[in-house]
Design an enzyme around this catalytic site. Structure first.
Site, PDB file in Angstrom:
ATOM      1  N   TRP A  59       0.817  -1.210   0.000  1.00 15.89           N
ATOM      2  CA  TRP A  59       0.000   0.000   0.000  1.00 15.89           C
ATOM      3  C   TRP A  59       0.847   1.254   0.000  1.00 15.89           C
ATOM      4  O   TRP A  59       0.623   2.172  -0.805  1.00 15.89           O
ATOM      5  CB  TRP A  59      -0.980  -0.008   1.177  1.00 15.89           C
ATOM      6  CG  TRP A  59      -2.136  -0.891   0.865  1.00 15.89           C
ATOM      7  CD1 TRP A  59      -2.316  -2.172   1.293  1.00 15.89           C
ATOM      8  CD2 TRP A  59      -3.209  -0.598  -0.024  1.00 15.89           C
ATOM      9  NE1 TRP A  59      -3.451  -2.687   0.721  1.00 15.89           N
ATOM     10  CE2 TRP A  59      -4.024  -1.756  -0.074  1.00 15.89           C
ATOM     11  CE3 TRP A  59      -3.577   0.517  -0.778  1.00 15.89           C
ATOM     12  CZ2 TRP A  59      -5.182  -1.816  -0.855  1.00 15.89           C
ATOM     13  CZ3 TRP A  59      -4.732   0.453  -1.551  1.00 15.89           C
ATOM     14  CH2 TRP A  59      -5.507  -0.694  -1.574  1.00 15.89           C
TER      15      TRP A  59
ATOM     16  N   ASP B  42      -1.659   6.928   6.252  1.00 21.95           N
ATOM     17  CA  ASP B  42      -2.737   6.115   5.702  1.00 21.95           C
ATOM     18  C   ASP B  42      -3.132   5.113   6.782  1.00 21.95           C
ATOM     19  O   ASP B  42      -2.410   4.144   7.029  1.00 21.95           O
ATOM     20  CB  ASP B  42      -2.265   5.394   4.437  1.00 21.95           C
ATOM     21  CG  ASP B  42      -3.318   4.422   3.900  1.00 21.95           C
ATOM     22  OD1 ASP B  42      -4.406   4.288   4.504  1.00 21.95           O
ATOM     23  OD2 ASP B  42      -3.051   3.791   2.855  1.00 21.95           O
TER      24      ASP B  42
ATOM     25  N   LYS C 140     -13.383  -0.693   6.336  1.00 22.40           N
ATOM     26  CA  LYS C 140     -12.837  -1.698   7.246  1.00 22.40           C
ATOM     27  C   LYS C 140     -13.452  -1.515   8.644  1.00 22.40           C
ATOM     28  O   LYS C 140     -14.323  -2.267   9.038  1.00 22.40           O
ATOM     29  CB  LYS C 140     -11.319  -1.609   7.250  1.00 22.40           C
ATOM     30  CG  LYS C 140     -10.742  -2.095   5.910  1.00 22.40           C
ATOM     31  CD  LYS C 140      -9.623  -1.245   5.418  1.00 22.40           C
ATOM     32  CE  LYS C 140      -9.285  -1.401   3.958  1.00 22.40           C
ATOM     33  NZ  LYS C 140      -8.931  -2.710   3.468  1.00 22.40           N
TER      34      LYS C 140
END
Lengths: 387, 387
Positions: free
Chosen positions: B103, B196, B220
């Site tokens: 990511w 992030d 999430k």
């Protein structure tokens, strides 16, 4: 509530009762999986089934040729104002825009950040016609007469908004516009049409095959806010500028089948339910008939009245969003009263956009004729009381 | 289904049963309005109530100082990979990145389109420690020892990912990182942290007050896909590059209170229900206790087993995403069998990310200890059968 109120919101807007009922029933368990659509991995079998069916149904509804790709994006039409030029300007670095109201004005303004933008016509510029003054929301009366439109043959595209949600101005004859460009074109130059169809997509047959790109926020005729429909002719892929974010690059989106990033899964599911409902109702042809009848009912009532007025040129009146004013309401207090009393009568969201004032009724697909009749009845009563 | 299966999806992922139940009950009529949240105008009173309560609750959950603004965006973390540098690079035109997995690698790669990006450390670069080789997903073992991290004092920000969803690598001690930057800083230069936190936000207390910007996809621990949470220290507003799309410009978003464009209303509603549930459960402190217990149970089981293995360095093991492999499964067929049989036993979405192979269990807030116990029981049985 004794009955469900009628929701005239300009977006997010009314959904078919059947869609909401299915969504409620499936919320805790989608088809025996024991899992809510909200919880599904976007790459799992269950969601892929929903996702693929939605695409098949949308393709069928739009009668979409195979050389067009469907992309499911985010960021709405305002996002596309930047994403379109970042994807399509390419080396030509210029594009032409028609400004027919506040939405397309925003589009043109944003596009200027990514290339040379020329506004070929605007509702501001063509206000005079036949010696008459037209207000800003009366879109170029008589598009065929607008001979000063000179599409630049080297432009990457020509952008217009096919339905201005605020102004209530619609232009649905995309083929006429495409013909016009072809007729004008020097040496057969191909300038693709790019259409913001946020508020009239799926409300009637639209000639997508004559365009290069069509985009639409889903929250009017295709479901929930947070999903943007993008329909692109594949030969226009591969032109993204280096500043175009990867996640908004149509080419990367297309290669990843709209899963370059996690798509807005639930909004896609709701759109899928709406597509299915539309097919069951007879598709966009059936919607056109209903929407014509609905809008006629309201326009006819307004036009025969001296109390209410809609000032949009007859040829460009929207079937989806009908703004109307009171002919005598200097300080706006009577309009305010109208909106309040309508709400009490179960007619919601009739307040005009804050930039336009007055009232606005949005008559998207999910709103039945019965709702428009109820509105007209209320307007009649209100006129009797205050006219 | 006799009982609801356990959903270990990495995102979109399991939601609290109570949230789904409320959503089902309110789908056709939100609190007697007769209107579904899906249909509400984003500017109407009903939605504004939902919207403001969600912000109040999130602010409380995160214990957020007043000089931070909450923005509700779209486009997910992949969108932010571009939106962050477009908003924060400013005139400094450079930023530093830590690459701890796939990511953050994507983040660094995208940021390079908008300025000079230096990768200070990457899981690829610090693979050797104590003479041992660590695989790519074992994040820099011992962050305090990484003396080759030289944050450039003129950088606009330092970006890292606090939980790598694929690698299962977490770094939650943001204060330590902030201290490190301060200690290194030349002449008191302020290089804000950008985090992030898509897959560990709301799972534990996190020191947002030591950062400049935190962003997270909501799918999430905060609800539905299609909503991006952005938390920005207000002094970082006003730096957008000219290429930054208006709709993704934090300053414009903040001025318009996240309504520069139509926000993803339903995803915000679901997030609001999740925030409310979290507060009822005791907030992020309670979540931390549960998540510690859940992840310990699984890690302890894996570590005592010779059949399963998790290779992430103990100090950086994620409490949210636990990838594990079978120690002997050369062709991957046994992992495949594991995933299939688990699914039959009502343990869903345990397949590892396609780039990592093996298995992965995501233990987000909504998943109870009971689910992890069921997984461990299954793993034990599976080991007996095939070990």
């Amino acid at each position: 509530m004794t009955r469900r109120p009628w929701n005239f919101s300009a977006g997010p807007s009314a959904l078919p009762q059947q869609v909401l009922q299915t969504a409620a029933e499936q919320m805790q368990d989608w088809q025996g999986t024991g899992v809510s659509v909200l919880e599904m991995s976007h790459r799992g079998n269950a969601f892929m089934q929903i996702f693929e069916q939605a695409q098949i149904d949308l393709r069928r509804l739009l009668d979409l040729p195979q050389d067009y790709a469907i992309l499911f994006g985010t960021g709405g039409a305002i996002g596309q104002n930047a994403i379109v030029p970042m994807n399509l300007m390419g080396k030509k670095a210029q594009a032409d825009y028609i400004v027919s109201g506040s939405w397309s004005e925003k589009s043109a303004q944003q596009a200027g950040c990514y290339g040379d933008v020329r506004i070929l016509a605007s509702s501001g510029k063509v206000l005079e016609q036949d010696g008459k003054q037209y207000p800003a929301w009366a879109w170029f009366p008589g598009i065929a007469d607008a001979d000063d439109w000179q599409v630049r043959p080297d432009s990457a595209y020509l952008h217009f908004c096919s339905n201005e949600t605020i102004g209530g101005v619609e232009f649905a004859d995309w083929a006429a516009l495409a013909d016009r460009i072809t007729a004008q074109s020097v040496g057969g130059a191909d300038v693709p049409l790019v259409v913001d169809a946020s508020s009239n997509i799926l409300s009637r047959p639209l000639d997508i095959a004559r365009t290069g790109l069509v985009y639409a926020g889903a929250q009017k005729n295709a479901g929930a806010a947070g999903l943007t429909l993008i329909i692109i002719r594949r030969d226009l892929l591969g032109r993204a500028l280096p500043v175009c974010p990867f996640g908004f690059d149509y080419t990367k989106m297309e290669q990843a089948q709209s899963m370059y990033n996690t798509p807005p899964t639930y909004a896609i599911y709701i759109a899928g339910l709406v597509f299915r409902w539309l097919l069951e109702q007879g598709g966009v042809e059936a919607m056109e008939q209903r929407n014509r009848a609905k809008s006629r009912l309201l326009y006819n009532f307004i036009d025969q009245s001296g109390f209410y007025v809609n000032r949009v040129h007859a040829g460009f009146r929207s079937r989806m969003n009908i703004p109307f004013q009171l002919t005598a309401d200097a300080d706006g207090s009577l309009s305010k009263r109208f909106v309040q009393q309508a709400e009490q009568a179960g007619l919601l969201e009739l307040k005009g956009h804050r930039s336009a004032g007055g009232m606005r009724a949005s008559l998207y697909n999910a709103l039945p004729l019965q709702a428009v009749q109820a509105l007209v009845d209320f307007m009649q009563e209100f006129e009797k009381r205050y006219g």
